[in-house]
Design an enzyme around this catalytic site. Structure first.
Site, short mmCIF file in Angstrom:
data_model
loop_
_atom_site.label_atom_id
_atom_site.label_comp_id
_atom_site.label_asym_id
_atom_site.label_seq_id
_atom_site.Cartn_x
_atom_site.Cartn_y
_atom_site.Cartn_z
N LYS A 190 20.17 51.60 -101.50
CA LYS A 190 19.98 52.30 -102.78
C LYS A 190 19.80 51.13 -103.72
CE LYS A 190 22.50 56.36 -101.94
NZ LYS A 190 23.91 57.19 -101.83
N GLU A 228 29.36 72.14 -96.51
CA GLU A 228 30.27 72.98 -97.10
C GLU A 228 30.72 74.50 -96.29
OE1 GLU A 228 26.85 71.48 -99.75
OE2 GLU A 228 27.06 72.35 -97.74
N ARG A 263 26.46 78.32 -99.81
CA ARG A 263 26.33 77.86 -98.62
C ARG A 263 27.24 78.06 -97.67
NH1 ARG A 263 23.24 72.17 -98.44
NH2 ARG A 263 21.82 73.39 -97.19
#
Length: 644
Positions: free
Chosen positions: A284, A371, A399
């Protein structure tokens, strides 16, 4: 001469397919700089996009996009993809009103094969595309590029389980690319894997592997022995056994910033049949030292910054955000009550839980991007007498809807759902807007729903929810509010009670209708501004469920009309709750409901978006005047005169 001479020649991926390997490496340098310069002016996701530059170039170089499908997961790593697919000149509008989306969007470009802003959907979508093409007799490659965070979700593994099995006797041609930016490869292991990736993805290895399987299937013990030997040989240098068990041919890990490794490996996998899995390792923030050193800090830029300096704290501290209020309350409540445990689906920073994690590590649970699991896991904690606080964005609670009903509400478990990002979210747009939580939560038995109007009320609402013996959702928006500083105490709100914060001076039944505005959440403040000019009553309702029916009936009997205001969808929202309650009480009077319209609202400045929806003070005022007429005392500023 432009700052990006090679990039300026790329109008579509077909242009970059004409470049040499040396030119592709230079293109990567220019593309990375272009992304950095763009995000420094527009804001947006930074670290993830700097990390996918070479991977994006390699994929578009090897595959014939858009005929071949690329499905990116999560879509906030697609800025390089947008630049290379004909949108370079529009990148200055990224995440701006009426500009480019920060995520893939099918109606924005044919190169955006699937809309991906919520995570872990890419493999399912790419598999559907592969089988759809197969059924139509079309030959195209379908590639899912999924991040290591997104791979933590059960949906990704459900798709892998389905993708590696035969469909109508044939395993679909599907390539899954795992973009892993959460590990590193030491130089010796990296070099070895680069060599092995070419070998294991090549035609000779694949043919020999399949031929040996066909021969050894006639001798089951030998077949099993060979299979185990292959797994163990790969396992010494690659963590791929689990993907092989799903029926995928695993290759990697390889350096995701090395075009000399990426391109030939992708070419080999492109030519292979069946389910393929490529594991690439990226960093990243790659190429920008500040982001490499702190990829979390540079995950996203809220606004403009100087790339040479990086993010600088503002001289004047901004107002406290609702998220910060929640984080502070969470720590204080945990210190006061040992039963509190906090659960998040990989949103520690976004939900304001960093300090809690540091102070109460044994009571902090980050379950990854999962979730459904987060909600049921928290329900299990509640069964053991603990008091879970599930910190989850409104859009992500969608979700876990079955779990909310079946595992929490049906068993009436005492839990708090802290619904951050309720309402419009600005630059992230429709995929992340918390437009539907009021409608889908309030219809569930045993659930409570609170919409605090400001920061101080949020703290009291959370404390109130924590002490209830049933599940309660507390919804609050992104960013800061009216700036009402919370008290340090842990006071509660009277359960199910709103309050009148402005009383109209008009008498009911006069020539001008006496109007009461019922405000839910932070829209109390624009409602007050509108009411001041219209001489209307305003109630801060606070509670969507249970609705304060006593207050509602009192206002209904003392006013000629009611207006409801909410930052949520109108269908099934708080306004619907008010009309249901009036019907049940046998009260008939005009009701005007104001909220989010029945269409998806794209990205843009939140204040402008609210204005477009008629939910700022002028919009509320104009809607009331159109419906009920203007009072005699209304003084219209010149700026508004033309609108009336």
């Amino acid at each position: 001469m432009t700052a990006h001479p090679l990039l300026s020649r790329i109008e579509s991926p077909s242009d970059l397919r004409q470049l040499s390997r040396t030119e592709l490496k230079q293109l990567a340098v220019e593309l990375r700089d272009f992304v950095l310069q763009t995000v420094s002016r527009t804001g947006g996701h930074l670290s993830s996009n700097l990390g996918t530059v070479e991977l994006t170039i390699a994929l578009h170089h090897v595959f014939q996009t858009p005929d071949d499908r690329l499905v990116w997961d999560v879509g906030h790593q697609t800025y390089p993809h947008k630049v290379l697919t004909g949108r370079r000149d529009r990148m200055g509008t990224l995440r701006q009103l009426d500009g480019l989306s920060g995520f893939p969007k099918r109606d924005e470009s044919p190169y955006d094969a699937f809309g991906t802003a919520h995570s872990s959907t890419s493999i399912s979508a790419a598999l559907g595309m592969a089988l759809g093409s197969q059924q139509k007799g079309e030959h195209r490659h379908c590639v899912a590029i999924i991040g290591d965070g997104a791979m933590t979700a059960g949906m990704a593994f459900e798709a892998l389980n389905n993708g590696g099995m035969p469909h109508n006797g044939q395993v679909p041609n599907l390539l899954v690319v795992l973009n892993d930016n959460d590990m590193s490869i030491s130089p010796p292991v990296g070099a070895l894997n680069k060599h092995l990736a070419r070998l294991m993805s090549g035609k000779f290895y694949t043919a020999a592997r399949e031929g040996a399987k066909n021969v050894l299937r006639n001798a089951p013990p030998l077949f099993e022995l060979a299979r185990k030997l292959e797994e163990h040989a790969k396992g010494m240098v690659a963590p791929g056994t689990i993907f092989e068990e799903f029926g995928f041919n695993y290759v990697g890990p390889i350096d995701g910033h090395d075009l000399d490794a990426l391109i030939p490996t992708l070419e080999n996998l492109r030519d292979n049949k069946g389910a393929q899995f490529l594991h690439v390792v990226t960093k990243k923030g790659y190429g920008y030292k500040l982001a490499e050193a702190d990829p979390v800090k540079y995950h996203a830029a809220a606004g403009r910054f100087d790339p040479a300096v990086g993010f600088v704290k503002p001289v004047t501290p901004p107002k406290q955000t609702f998220t910060q209020v929640f984080g502070s309350w969470l720590c204080d409540m945990a210190a006061a009550d040992a039963r509190l445990v906090a659960v998040t689906p990989a949103m520690r920073e976004g939900s304001g839980m960093v300090e809690f994690h540091q102070r109460f590590p044994e009571r902090y649970h980050d379950v990854g991007i999962a979730e459904q699991h987060a909600v049921t896991f928290a329900a299990g904690l509640a069964c053991e007498g603990l008091r879970p606080v599930v910190a989850i964005y409104s859009t992500f609670l969608q979700r876990a809807y079955d779990q909310l009903i079946h595992d929490v509400a049906l068993q009436n478990l005492p839990m708090v759902f802290a619904l951050d990002r309720a309402g419009l979210v600005g630059a992230d747009g429709a995929t992340h807007a918390g437009a539907y939580d009021i409608a889908f939560v309030r219809c569930i038995p045993n659930m409570g729903v609170i919409a605090p109007a400001n920061e101080a009320e949020l703290r009291r609402a959370l404390t109130t929810a924590f002490h209830r013996d049933h599940p309660v959702a507390v919804r609050y928006p992104r960013g800061s509010g009216a700036g009402v500083t919370p008290e340090a105490t842990l006071d509660t709100l009277p359960w199910g009670q709103g309050e009148v914060v402005r009383e109209a001076t008009l008498a009911a039944g006069g020539s001008t209708p006496r109007v009461a505005i019922l405000a839910f959440g932070t829209l109390l403040y624009p409602a007050l501004d509108a009411a001041q000019r219209l001489d209307a009553t305003v109630a801060n309702m606070r509670f969507i469920k249970p609705l304060d029916t006593a207050l509602l009936e009192r206002l209904a009997r003392s006013h000629d009309a009611l207006v409801t205001v909410e930052e949520g969808c109108l269908m099934g929202g708080a306004g619907s709750a008010v009309m249901e309650a009036l019907s049940a009480a046998g009260i008939t009077l005009p009701v005007l409901t104001l909220g989010l319209p029945d269409h998806f609202i794209d990205h843009g400045d939140p204040a402008v978006l609210l204005s477009r929806c008629g939910l700022d003070a002028p919009g509320i005022e104009a809607a009331i005047v159109r419906r009920f007429g203007a009072p005699a005392t209304l003084v219209t500023p010149p700026a508004l005169a033309a609108n009336h």
